[in-house]
Structure formats: structure tokens, C-alpha cells
Scaffold this motif. Structure first.
Motif, PDB file in Angstrom:
ATOM      1  N   ALA A   1       0.743  -1.295  -0.030  1.00 44.89           N
ATOM      2  CA  ALA A   1       0.077   0.003   0.029  1.00 44.89           C
ATOM      3  C   ALA A   1       0.781   1.324  -0.086  1.00 44.89           C
ATOM      4  CB  ALA A   1      -1.096  -0.021   1.232  1.00 44.89           C
ATOM      5  N   LEU A   2       1.929   1.298   0.767  1.00 48.04           N
ATOM      6  CA  LEU A   2       2.721   2.676   0.573  1.00 48.04           C
ATOM      7  C   LEU A   2       3.181   3.247  -0.722  1.00 48.04           C
ATOM      8  CD1 LEU A   2       4.681   2.388   4.025  1.00 48.04           C
ATOM      9  CD2 LEU A   2       2.939   3.721   3.421  1.00 48.04           C
ATOM     10  N   PRO A   3       3.835   2.367  -1.467  1.00 51.82           N
ATOM     11  CA  PRO A   3       3.957   2.728  -2.611  1.00 51.82           C
ATOM     12  C   PRO A   3       2.929   3.739  -3.311  1.00 51.82           C
ATOM     13  CG  PRO A   3       5.120   0.932  -2.463  1.00 51.82           C
ATOM     14  CD  PRO A   3       4.194   1.178  -1.286  1.00 51.82           C
ATOM     15  N   ALA A   4       1.731   3.034  -3.438  1.00 52.83           N
ATOM     16  CA  ALA A   4       0.552   3.595  -4.084  1.00 52.83           C
ATOM     17  C   ALA A   4       0.106   4.967  -3.285  1.00 52.83           C
ATOM     18  CB  ALA A   4      -0.751   2.379  -4.260  1.00 52.83           C
ATOM     19  N   LEU A   5       0.174   4.984  -2.042  1.00 51.16           N
ATOM     20  CA  LEU A   5      -0.104   6.031  -1.546  1.00 51.16           C
ATOM     21  C   LEU A   5       0.788   7.133  -1.447  1.00 51.16           C
ATOM     22  CD1 LEU A   5      -1.995   7.477   1.032  1.00 51.16           C
ATOM     23  CD2 LEU A   5      -0.490   6.375   2.654  1.00 51.16           C
ATOM     24  N   LEU A   6       1.958   6.956  -1.256  1.00 52.62           N
ATOM     25  CA  LEU A   6       3.090   7.932  -1.514  1.00 52.62           C
ATOM     26  C   LEU A   6       3.354   8.382  -2.913  1.00 52.62           C
ATOM     27  CD1 LEU A   6       5.845   6.406   1.153  1.00 52.62           C
ATOM     28  CD2 LEU A   6       4.150   8.487   1.405  1.00 52.62           C
ATOM     29  N   LYS A   7       3.386   7.424  -3.813  1.00 52.42           N
ATOM     30  CA  LYS A   7       3.538   8.078  -4.983  1.00 52.42           C
ATOM     31  C   LYS A   7       2.324   8.619  -5.790  1.00 52.42           C
ATOM     32  CE  LYS A   7       7.406   5.085  -6.169  1.00 52.42           C
ATOM     33  NZ  LYS A   7       7.727   4.149  -7.194  1.00 52.42           N
ATOM     34  N   GLY A   8       1.030   8.138  -5.327  1.00 48.81           N
ATOM     35  CA  GLY A   8      -0.156   8.518  -6.053  1.00 48.81           C
ATOM     36  C   GLY A   8      -1.005   9.469  -5.250  1.00 48.81           C
ATOM     37  N   HIS A   9      -0.372   9.923  -4.041  1.00 45.53           N
ATOM     38  CA  HIS A   9      -1.188  10.880  -3.329  1.00 45.53           C
ATOM     39  C   HIS A   9      -0.536  11.870  -2.780  1.00 45.53           C
ATOM     40  CE1 HIS A   9      -5.206   8.671  -4.174  1.00 45.53           C
ATOM     41  NE2 HIS A   9      -4.301   7.672  -4.019  1.00 45.53           N
ATOM     42  N   LYS A  10       0.557  12.323  -3.225  1.00 39.93           N
ATOM     43  CA  LYS A  10       1.512  13.325  -2.568  1.00 39.93           C
ATOM     44  C   LYS A  10       0.799  14.361  -2.168  1.00 39.93           C
ATOM     45  CE  LYS A  10       5.492  11.721  -5.163  1.00 39.93           C
ATOM     46  NZ  LYS A  10       6.547  12.061  -6.379  1.00 39.93           N
ATOM     47  N   GLY A  11       0.100  15.055  -3.267  1.00 41.32           N
ATOM     48  CA  GLY A  11      -0.941  16.210  -3.001  1.00 41.32           C
ATOM     49  C   GLY A  11      -1.856  16.118  -2.030  1.00 41.32           C
ATOM     50  N   ASP A  12      -2.549  14.855  -1.904  1.00 35.15           N
ATOM     51  CA  ASP A  12      -3.461  14.696  -0.940  1.00 35.15           C
ATOM     52  C   ASP A  12      -2.713  14.716   0.477  1.00 35.15           C
ATOM     53  OD1 ASP A  12      -5.769  14.630  -2.668  1.00 35.15           O
ATOM     54  OD2 ASP A  12      -5.054  12.410  -3.002  1.00 35.15           O
ATOM     55  N   ILE A  13      -1.876  14.087   0.611  1.00 35.77           N
ATOM     56  CA  ILE A  13      -0.953  13.962   1.924  1.00 35.77           C
ATOM     57  C   ILE A  13      -0.617  15.432   2.337  1.00 35.77           C
ATOM     58  CG2 ILE A  13       1.054  12.847   3.001  1.00 35.77           C
ATOM     59  CD1 ILE A  13       0.672  10.689   1.124  1.00 35.77           C
ATOM     60  N   ILE A  14       0.187  16.084   1.538  1.00 36.93           N
ATOM     61  CA  ILE A  14       0.566  17.249   1.701  1.00 36.93           C
ATOM     62  C   ILE A  14      -0.674  18.392   2.259  1.00 36.93           C
ATOM     63  CG2 ILE A  14       1.560  19.561   0.729  1.00 36.93           C
ATOM     64  CD1 ILE A  14       3.534  17.629  -0.559  1.00 36.93           C
ATOM     65  N   ALA A  15      -1.869  18.108   1.429  1.00 36.14           N
ATOM     66  CA  ALA A  15      -3.091  19.159   1.899  1.00 36.14           C
ATOM     67  C   ALA A  15      -3.395  18.726   3.226  1.00 36.14           C
ATOM     68  CB  ALA A  15      -4.077  18.760   0.938  1.00 36.14           C
ATOM     69  N   ILE A  16      -3.560  17.393   3.464  1.00 37.41           N
ATOM     70  CA  ILE A  16      -3.830  17.027   4.881  1.00 37.41           C
ATOM     71  C   ILE A  16      -3.029  17.431   6.082  1.00 37.41           C
ATOM     72  CG2 ILE A  16      -4.294  14.906   6.404  1.00 37.41           C
ATOM     73  CD1 ILE A  16      -5.359  13.457   3.715  1.00 37.41           C
ATOM     74  N   LEU A  17      -1.837  17.349   5.911  1.00 37.55           N
ATOM     75  CA  LEU A  17      -0.643  17.611   6.858  1.00 37.55           C
ATOM     76  C   LEU A  17      -0.604  19.166   6.874  1.00 37.55           C
ATOM     77  CD1 LEU A  17       1.930  14.779   6.108  1.00 37.55           C
ATOM     78  CD2 LEU A  17       0.155  14.806   8.026  1.00 37.55           C
TER      79      LEU A  17
END
Length: 131
Positions: A57-73
Motif C-alpha cells: 500500500a505505501l508505494p501507491a499512497l506515497l506516489k499516487g497521493h503526494k498532493g493529498d498527503i501534503i494537503a492533509i498535513l
């Protein structure tokens, strides 16, 4: 900062800001697999199971959702996405992600977003048909 640390009217703004990024991740089966509650398979330790799930799961999360992760944090920290990206390094990402992933308030919000994909009642047409 943790989602559960946010207080007052700012709660409304943060939730409004993170709903879309959370929904984006929740709708991605590969990325959201890390957050799904699953039973520990027989003969496997908890560490082995978590490692196996993270590998998938982590590669899909980190590579596919960088913008989402940044927006949340960034929203939780109370800064713009650009400001957050400018201060981002490996240590900050690991610290912030760990705080977020161990936050019960975030887990509850994320799990409700995951289960919300197919839950809820459909609107029923109660008007009579013209015949």
C-alpha cells in the motif's frame, strides 16, 4: 500536530480542507489498503502482517497521493500547502505521518470515509407516478 489537538471553530475549516484529500485516498483501493482493518492471518506475526501490507500500500499512497498527503498535513499544521512543502524533509514527513496515523480522531474520520463509499440511504422517489 494531531487532528484531535485542533479546537474551536478551526475544527470546521480543517475538516472542510481535508475531506477531499481523504476521500481521494479512500477511493483508491491500493492506497487505502493500509488503513483497512483486517484480521491477522494465522501463522503470521503482527509485524510480518503490517510489513506485508505496507509493502503493497505505501508505494501507491506515497506516489499516487503526494498532493493529498501534503494537503492533509498542511491543513492540520495550519499552514499553506506551499509552506508545508518548503519545510518538508524525511524526518518531518515521518514525524507528522506517525502523529497522524496514531491519532484516533483521524482514524475515525478516515474509516468513515472508506465505509461511506457504499453506505447511506438512497433517496427514494415518493412522488406518485402519473398514469
Amino acid at each position: 500536530m494531531r487532528l484531535s489537538d485542533i479546537q474551536g471553530e478551526r475544527v470546521f475549516d480543517v475538516i472542510a480542507d481535508i475531506i477531499d484529500p481523504i476521500a481521494n485516498i479512500a477511493e483508491d483501493d491500493a492506497a487505502s489498503a493500509l488503513f483497512k482493518r483486517e484480521k491477522l492471518p494465522e501463522g503470521m506475526t503482527a509485524k510480518e502482517f503490517m510489513t506485508q501490507r505496507a509493502r503493497k500500500a505505501l508505494p501507491a499512497l506515497l506516489k499516487g497521493h503526494k498532493g493529498d498527503i501534503i494537503a492533509i498535513l498542511a491543513s492540520i499544521e495550519g499552514v499553506s500547502a506551499e509552506s508545508y512543502k518548503g519545510a518538508l524533509n524525511l524526518v518531518k514527513l515521518m514525524r507528522d505521518a506517525t502523529e497522524l496515523l496514531t491519532d484516533e480522531a483521524f482514524s475515525a474520520l478516515f474509516l468513515s470515509a472508506q465505509s461511506g463509499k457504499s453506505s447511506g440511504s438512497a433517496q427514494e422517489n415518493t412522488e406518485g407516478k402519473e398514469e
